[in-house]
Design an enzyme around this catalytic site. Structure first.
Site, PDB file in Angstrom:
ATOM      1  N   LYS A  38      45.448  34.431  49.565  1.00  0.00           N
ATOM      2  CA  LYS A  38      44.986  34.243  50.940  1.00  0.00           C
ATOM      3  C   LYS A  38      45.975  33.411  51.765  1.00  0.00           C
ATOM      4  O   LYS A  38      46.072  33.570  52.990  1.00  0.00           O
ATOM      5  CB  LYS A  38      43.589  33.623  50.954  1.00  0.00           C
ATOM      6  CG  LYS A  38      42.499  34.571  50.458  1.00  0.00           C
ATOM      7  CD  LYS A  38      42.554  35.935  51.143  1.00  0.00           C
ATOM      8  CE  LYS A  38      41.260  36.714  51.066  1.00  0.00           C
ATOM      9  NZ  LYS A  38      41.379  38.068  51.655  1.00  0.00           N
ATOM     10  N   TYR A  94      43.268  33.608  44.018  1.00  0.00           N
ATOM     11  CA  TYR A  94      42.735  33.999  45.335  1.00  0.00           C
ATOM     12  C   TYR A  94      43.313  33.126  46.453  1.00  0.00           C
ATOM     13  O   TYR A  94      43.690  33.625  47.514  1.00  0.00           O
ATOM     14  CB  TYR A  94      41.210  33.875  45.277  1.00  0.00           C
ATOM     15  CG  TYR A  94      40.450  34.300  46.503  1.00  0.00           C
ATOM     16  CD1 TYR A  94      40.168  35.643  46.749  1.00  0.00           C
ATOM     17  CD2 TYR A  94      39.960  33.358  47.416  1.00  0.00           C
ATOM     18  CE1 TYR A  94      39.433  36.033  47.864  1.00  0.00           C
ATOM     19  CE2 TYR A  94      39.226  33.734  48.524  1.00  0.00           C
ATOM     20  CZ  TYR A  94      38.962  35.075  48.741  1.00  0.00           C
ATOM     21  OH  TYR A  94      38.232  35.460  49.853  1.00  0.00           O
TER      22      TYR A  94
HETATM   23  P1  NAP Z   1      32.621  42.157  49.390  1.00  0.00           P
HETATM   24  O1  NAP Z   1      31.218  42.167  49.899  1.00  0.00           O
HETATM   25  O2  NAP Z   1      32.878  41.935  47.946  1.00  0.00           O
HETATM   26  O3  NAP Z   1      33.325  43.521  49.870  1.00  0.00           O
HETATM   27  C1  NAP Z   1      34.661  43.805  49.545  1.00  0.00           C
HETATM   28  C2  NAP Z   1      34.865  45.294  49.608  1.00  0.00           C
HETATM   29  O4  NAP Z   1      36.241  45.576  49.280  1.00  0.00           O
HETATM   30  C3  NAP Z   1      33.986  46.065  48.606  1.00  0.00           C
HETATM   31  O5  NAP Z   1      33.349  47.147  49.228  1.00  0.00           O
HETATM   32  C4  NAP Z   1      35.010  46.519  47.558  1.00  0.00           C
HETATM   33  O6  NAP Z   1      34.710  47.734  46.931  1.00  0.00           O
HETATM   34  C5  NAP Z   1      36.256  46.698  48.411  1.00  0.00           C
HETATM   35  N1  NAP Z   1      37.443  46.766  47.579  1.00  0.00           N
HETATM   36  C6  NAP Z   1      37.755  46.006  46.498  1.00  0.00           C
HETATM   37  N2  NAP Z   1      38.927  46.391  45.960  1.00  0.00           N
HETATM   38  C7  NAP Z   1      39.379  47.430  46.711  1.00  0.00           C
HETATM   39  C8  NAP Z   1      40.523  48.268  46.644  1.00  0.00           C
HETATM   40  N3  NAP Z   1      41.447  48.117  45.682  1.00  0.00           N
HETATM   41  N4  NAP Z   1      40.640  49.250  47.564  1.00  0.00           N
HETATM   42  C9  NAP Z   1      39.720  49.421  48.522  1.00  0.00           C
HETATM   43  N5  NAP Z   1      38.613  48.663  48.636  1.00  0.00           N
HETATM   44  C10 NAP Z   1      38.429  47.683  47.736  1.00  0.00           C
HETATM   45  O7  NAP Z   1      33.501  41.047  50.131  1.00  0.00           O
HETATM   46  P2  NAP Z   1      33.343  40.306  51.548  1.00  0.00           P
HETATM   47  O8  NAP Z   1      32.680  39.022  51.285  1.00  0.00           O
HETATM   48  O9  NAP Z   1      32.795  41.218  52.567  1.00  0.00           O
HETATM   49  O10 NAP Z   1      34.879  39.965  51.849  1.00  0.00           O
HETATM   50  C11 NAP Z   1      35.689  40.773  52.683  1.00  0.00           C
HETATM   51  C12 NAP Z   1      37.042  40.085  52.860  1.00  0.00           C
HETATM   52  O11 NAP Z   1      36.847  38.783  53.413  1.00  0.00           O
HETATM   53  C13 NAP Z   1      37.811  39.877  51.564  1.00  0.00           C
HETATM   54  O12 NAP Z   1      39.189  40.027  51.786  1.00  0.00           O
HETATM   55  C14 NAP Z   1      37.480  38.451  51.211  1.00  0.00           C
HETATM   56  O13 NAP Z   1      38.460  37.899  50.368  1.00  0.00           O
HETATM   57  C15 NAP Z   1      37.434  37.821  52.585  1.00  0.00           C
HETATM   58  N6  NAP Z   1      36.667  36.568  52.647  1.00  0.00           N
HETATM   59  C16 NAP Z   1      35.334  36.538  52.328  1.00  0.00           C
HETATM   60  C17 NAP Z   1      34.658  35.331  52.406  1.00  0.00           C
HETATM   61  C18 NAP Z   1      33.185  35.195  52.089  1.00  0.00           C
HETATM   62  O14 NAP Z   1      32.682  34.068  52.116  1.00  0.00           O
HETATM   63  N7  NAP Z   1      32.469  36.256  51.813  1.00  0.00           N
HETATM   64  C19 NAP Z   1      35.326  34.171  52.789  1.00  0.00           C
HETATM   65  C20 NAP Z   1      36.678  34.253  53.086  1.00  0.00           C
HETATM   66  C21 NAP Z   1      37.339  35.455  53.014  1.00  0.00           C
HETATM   67  P3  NAP Z   1      33.847  47.774  45.558  1.00  0.00           P
HETATM   68  O15 NAP Z   1      32.455  47.478  45.966  1.00  0.00           O
HETATM   69  O16 NAP Z   1      34.018  49.162  45.043  1.00  0.00           O
HETATM   70  O17 NAP Z   1      34.447  46.735  44.667  1.00  0.00           O
END
Ligand code: NAP
Length: 251
Positions: free
Chosen positions: A156, A152
């Site tokens: 990133k 990851y």
């Molecule tokens: P999340 O709640 O897990 O949501 C991610 C979404 O992406 C889910 O709806 C998932 O669908 C969808 N997804 C996964 N694989 C996919 C694919 N191949 N095609 C289309 N959609 C897909 O994550 P989040 O926390 O909101 O994170 C959003 C972004 O921010 C990510 O890129 C993550 O790496 C980044 N981020 C998050 C954090 C944090 O603390 N939360 C910190 C830094 C960066 P499914 O439900 O069907 O799997």
């Protein structure tokens, strides 16, 4: 009053993506709520339309070239030429390096890096024609290294290099590209991390907040607000930047 555009937010069924889709719709844009499972997008679409916005649900695996082509063509047909793209879809497959499988590595690279590549390639065709575009890629504070996240953090960090190259190549078409790198945001993703390390989500949030200068964890709306600015007309001179949104300084 800014011009109404068409935005695509990937991974927008929940978490940061759903909050971003809602925010961009509130900013006056028509939004394609794109996620793996089209039916999972219904809630986010409903929230937007109930608030008077315009949105459609689009099912698409961002790591699949054919699905991406079809999804972007559908958005163009139903909403108009997409000029705003938020590459937010993401997954984690955390493990210490010695236990990380090749599948764990490939899955993460495919969704984050290949997904952003395929989506951007498809959308830039419309942006260059329109001579306008806003691209925001989701990086992470993990780009600086994080135990259990070799895959990851590499992806990133890769998003940052990808973003800077997009800014260099596409600037002359009126397109900006920036990365937002969140710290701890309260979503299902961080809930899964808590589970992996054997803590309740509440305890994990409390412990994490103590180490953050503003003494709280982030919410999806914190990230959506930053993305909203980067997608605005007035952010046209901000490009190739990585903005850490983490409640404190990171570089
Ligand atoms: P999340 O709640 O897990 O949501 C991610 C979404 O992406 C889910 O709806 C998932 O669908 C969808 N997804 C996964 N694989 C996919 C694919 N191949 N095609 C289309 N959609 C897909 O994550 P989040 O926390 O909101 O994170 C959003 C972004 O921010 C990510 O890129 C993550 O790496 C980044 N981020 C998050 C954090 C944090 O603390 N939360 C910190 C830094 C960066 P499914 O439900 O069907 O799997």
């Amino acid at each position: 009053m800014s011009t109404q555009r068409v935005a695509i937010v990937t991974g927008a069924a929940r978490g940061i993506g759903a909050a971003t889709a809602q925010r961009l719709a509130a900013d006056g844009h028509a939004v394609a709520v794109l996620d793996l499972d089209e039916s999972a997008c219904a809630g986010a679409v409903e929230t937007i339309t109930a608030a008077g916005g315009r949105a459609i649900a689009v099912g698409c695996d961002v790591a699949d070239a054919e699905q991406v082509e079809q999804a972007v063509a559908r958005v163009a047909e139903e909403l108009g030429a997409p000029t705003i793209l938020v590459n937010n879809a993401g997954i984690i497959r955390d493990n210490l390096l010695f236990k990380m499988t090749e599948d764990d590595w490939d899955a993460v690279m495919n969704v984050h890096l290949k997904g952003a590549f395929l989506m951007t390639k498809a959308v830039q065709a419309f942006q260059t024609k329109e001579k306008y575009g806003r691209i925001v890629n989701l990086s992470s504070s993990s780009a600086q290294g994080n135990r259990g996240q070799a895959n990851y953090s590499a992806a990133k960090a890769g998003m940052q290099g990808f973003t800077k190259t997009l800014a260099l190549e596409l600037g002359k078409f009126g397109i900006t590209a920036n990365a937002v790198a969140p710290g701890f945001i309260q979503t299902d993703m961080t809930a899964a991390t808590a589970e992996r390390i054997g803590m309740s989500f509440e305890d994990f949030i409390e412990a994490s907040a103590k180490a953050i200068p503003v003494q709280r964890v982030g919410q999806p709306a914190d990230i959506a607000a930053t993305i909203s600015f980067l997608c605005s007309e007035e952010a046209g001179f901000v490009s190739g930047q990585v903005i850490y949104v983490a409640g404190g300084p990171l570089d």
